[in-house]
Write a protein that holds these residues in place. Structure first.
Motif, PDB file in Angstrom:
ATOM      1  N   THR A  55       0.940  -1.188   0.018  1.00  0.00           N
ATOM      2  CA  THR A  55       0.142  -0.005   0.118  1.00  0.00           C
ATOM      3  C   THR A  55       0.826   1.249   0.101  1.00  0.00           C
ATOM      4  OG1 THR A  55      -0.253  -0.079   2.443  1.00  0.00           O
ATOM      5  CG2 THR A  55      -1.934  -1.116   1.185  1.00  0.00           C
ATOM      6  N   ALA A  56       2.148   1.183   0.433  1.00  0.00           N
ATOM      7  CA  ALA A  56       2.912   2.331   0.620  1.00  0.00           C
ATOM      8  C   ALA A  56       3.587   2.618  -0.712  1.00  0.00           C
ATOM      9  CB  ALA A  56       3.932   2.240   1.730  1.00  0.00           C
ATOM     10  N   TYR A  57       3.537   1.447  -1.480  1.00  0.00           N
ATOM     11  CA  TYR A  57       4.465   1.474  -2.757  1.00  0.00           C
ATOM     12  C   TYR A  57       4.380   2.766  -3.705  1.00  0.00           C
ATOM     13  CZ  TYR A  57       5.576   0.353  -7.613  1.00  0.00           C
ATOM     14  OH  TYR A  57       6.142  -0.088  -8.761  1.00  0.00           O
ATOM     15  N   LYS A  58       3.369   3.273  -3.856  1.00  0.00           N
ATOM     16  CA  LYS A  58       3.039   4.361  -4.949  1.00  0.00           C
ATOM     17  C   LYS A  58       3.088   5.366  -4.016  1.00  0.00           C
ATOM     18  CE  LYS A  58       1.087   2.208  -8.570  1.00  0.00           C
ATOM     19  NZ  LYS A  58       0.092   2.056  -9.582  1.00  0.00           N
ATOM     20  N   SER A  59       3.112   5.640  -2.634  1.00  0.00           N
ATOM     21  CA  SER A  59       3.160   6.906  -1.833  1.00  0.00           C
ATOM     22  C   SER A  59       4.661   7.254  -1.631  1.00  0.00           C
ATOM     23  CB  SER A  59       2.357   6.512  -0.666  1.00  0.00           C
ATOM     24  OG  SER A  59       1.370   5.878  -0.826  1.00  0.00           O
ATOM     25  N   GLY A  60       5.707   6.558  -1.710  1.00  0.00           N
ATOM     26  CA  GLY A  60       7.043   7.101  -1.501  1.00  0.00           C
ATOM     27  C   GLY A  60       7.648   7.965  -2.431  1.00  0.00           C
ATOM     28  N   LYS A  61       8.570   8.733  -1.977  1.00  0.00           N
ATOM     29  CA  LYS A  61       9.220   9.748  -2.808  1.00  0.00           C
ATOM     30  C   LYS A  61      10.562   9.616  -2.836  1.00  0.00           C
ATOM     31  CE  LYS A  61       5.180  12.768  -2.900  1.00  0.00           C
ATOM     32  NZ  LYS A  61       4.265  11.788  -2.433  1.00  0.00           N
ATOM     33  N   LEU A  62      11.142   9.845  -3.846  1.00  0.00           N
ATOM     34  CA  LEU A  62      12.856   9.689  -3.653  1.00  0.00           C
ATOM     35  C   LEU A  62      13.389  10.757  -2.690  1.00  0.00           C
ATOM     36  CD1 LEU A  62      13.852   9.233  -7.248  1.00  0.00           C
ATOM     37  CD2 LEU A  62      13.757   7.653  -5.483  1.00  0.00           C
ATOM     38  N   THR A  63      12.896  11.764  -2.226  1.00  0.00           N
ATOM     39  CA  THR A  63      13.249  12.842  -1.471  1.00  0.00           C
ATOM     40  C   THR A  63      12.895  12.601   0.153  1.00  0.00           C
ATOM     41  OG1 THR A  63      11.253  13.994  -1.784  1.00  0.00           O
ATOM     42  CG2 THR A  63      13.078  14.810  -3.317  1.00  0.00           C
ATOM     43  N   GLU A  68      10.481   9.245   7.703  1.00  0.00           N
ATOM     44  CA  GLU A  68       9.280   9.422   6.769  1.00  0.00           C
ATOM     45  C   GLU A  68       9.025   8.222   6.147  1.00  0.00           C
ATOM     46  OE1 GLU A  68       9.790  14.022   5.465  1.00  0.00           O
ATOM     47  OE2 GLU A  68      10.774  12.421   4.232  1.00  0.00           O
ATOM     48  N   ILE A  69      10.009   7.602   5.677  1.00  0.00           N
ATOM     49  CA  ILE A  69       9.748   6.110   4.969  1.00  0.00           C
ATOM     50  C   ILE A  69       9.229   5.245   5.931  1.00  0.00           C
ATOM     51  CG2 ILE A  69      10.748   4.477   3.756  1.00  0.00           C
ATOM     52  CD1 ILE A  69      12.875   6.205   2.447  1.00  0.00           C
ATOM     53  N   MET A  70       9.686   5.202   7.300  1.00  0.00           N
ATOM     54  CA  MET A  70       9.276   4.200   8.147  1.00  0.00           C
ATOM     55  C   MET A  70       8.197   4.560   8.712  1.00  0.00           C
ATOM     56  SD  MET A  70      11.918   2.079   8.468  1.00  0.00           S
ATOM     57  CE  MET A  70      11.438   1.051   9.883  1.00  0.00           C
ATOM     58  N   ALA A  71       7.720   5.683   8.916  1.00  0.00           N
ATOM     59  CA  ALA A  71       6.384   6.024   9.085  1.00  0.00           C
ATOM     60  C   ALA A  71       5.328   5.551   8.199  1.00  0.00           C
ATOM     61  CB  ALA A  71       6.204   7.581   9.464  1.00  0.00           C
ATOM     62  N   LEU A  72       5.724   5.926   6.875  1.00  0.00           N
ATOM     63  CA  LEU A  72       4.822   5.297   5.787  1.00  0.00           C
ATOM     64  C   LEU A  72       4.583   3.965   5.702  1.00  0.00           C
ATOM     65  CD1 LEU A  72       3.434   6.400   3.124  1.00  0.00           C
ATOM     66  CD2 LEU A  72       5.580   5.826   1.945  1.00  0.00           C
ATOM     67  N   THR A  73       5.610   2.911   6.205  1.00  0.00           N
ATOM     68  CA  THR A  73       5.469   1.625   6.220  1.00  0.00           C
ATOM     69  C   THR A  73       4.837   1.300   7.493  1.00  0.00           C
ATOM     70  OG1 THR A  73       7.614   1.242   7.104  1.00  0.00           O
ATOM     71  CG2 THR A  73       7.566   1.128   4.897  1.00  0.00           C
ATOM     72  N   ARG A  74       4.820   2.084   8.515  1.00  0.00           N
ATOM     73  CA  ARG A  74       3.878   1.780   9.525  1.00  0.00           C
ATOM     74  C   ARG A  74       2.297   2.195   9.592  1.00  0.00           C
ATOM     75  NH1 ARG A  74       8.878   3.843  13.059  1.00  0.00           N
ATOM     76  NH2 ARG A  74      10.155   1.841  12.942  1.00  0.00           N
ATOM     77  N   GLY A  75       2.042   2.844   8.642  1.00  0.00           N
ATOM     78  CA  GLY A  75       0.877   3.254   8.415  1.00  0.00           C
ATOM     79  C   GLY A  75       0.683   4.598   9.056  1.00  0.00           C
ATOM     80  N   GLU A  76       1.675   5.270   9.610  1.00  0.00           N
ATOM     81  CA  GLU A  76       1.430   6.410  10.102  1.00  0.00           C
ATOM     82  C   GLU A  76       1.517   7.809   9.525  1.00  0.00           C
ATOM     83  OE1 GLU A  76       5.089   6.290  12.990  1.00  0.00           O
ATOM     84  OE2 GLU A  76       4.406   4.557  13.855  1.00  0.00           O
ATOM     85  N   THR A  77       1.152   8.858   9.714  1.00  0.00           N
ATOM     86  CA  THR A  77       0.989  10.167   9.137  1.00  0.00           C
ATOM     87  C   THR A  77       2.384  10.767   9.318  1.00  0.00           C
ATOM     88  OG1 THR A  77      -0.120  11.244  10.583  1.00  0.00           O
ATOM     89  CG2 THR A  77      -1.198  10.318   8.638  1.00  0.00           C
ATOM     90  N   TRP A  78       2.855  11.536   8.665  1.00  0.00           N
ATOM     91  CA  TRP A  78       4.217  12.011   8.762  1.00  0.00           C
ATOM     92  C   TRP A  78       4.106  13.617   8.256  1.00  0.00           C
ATOM     93  CZ3 TRP A  78       8.119  10.832  11.511  1.00  0.00           C
ATOM     94  CH2 TRP A  78       9.325  11.425  11.907  1.00  0.00           C
ATOM     95  N   PRO A  79       4.358  14.607   9.036  1.00  0.00           N
ATOM     96  CA  PRO A  79       4.172  15.900   8.413  1.00  0.00           C
ATOM     97  C   PRO A  79       5.174  16.070   7.373  1.00  0.00           C
ATOM     98  CG  PRO A  79       5.085  16.112  10.689  1.00  0.00           C
ATOM     99  CD  PRO A  79       4.801  14.469  10.175  1.00  0.00           C
TER     100      PRO A  79
END
Length: 81
Positions: A55-63, A68-79
């Motif tokens: 589910t995080a596959y298309k949400s990640g960005k190279l920057t 931020e990546i760890m928060a995304l994989t945990r389903g957390e929101t990151w400012p």
């Protein structure tokens, strides 16, 4: 049919084929009737949960940084910064 020291038995090939049991793919369950007899049954397939990484596959960005990546994989929101 002999039971191993680990409590395992081999389901004969003709039984596996007739029940559609595939190695490493099929779950089975043991059912007991009102007379105390036990039966083996092919369990209904469970709904597969979508991996949080899928589910995080298309949400990640190279920057993104590591936090931020760890928060995304945990389903957390990151400012966003």
């Amino acid at each position: 049919m002999r039971v191993t020291s680990k409590g395992q038995v081999t389901i004969p090939q003709n039984v596996r084929e007739s029940m559609g049991i595939q190695p490493s793919e099929t779950e089975i369950e043991f059912l007991q009737d009102e007379n105390g007899r036990w039966y083996i049954a092919k369990a209904q397939p469970r709904r597969k949960r979508t991996s949080r990484f899928r589910t995080a596959y298309k949400s990640g960005k190279l920057t993104m940084n590591t936090d931020e990546i760890m928060a995304l994989t945990r389903g957390e929101t990151w400012p966003s910064s």
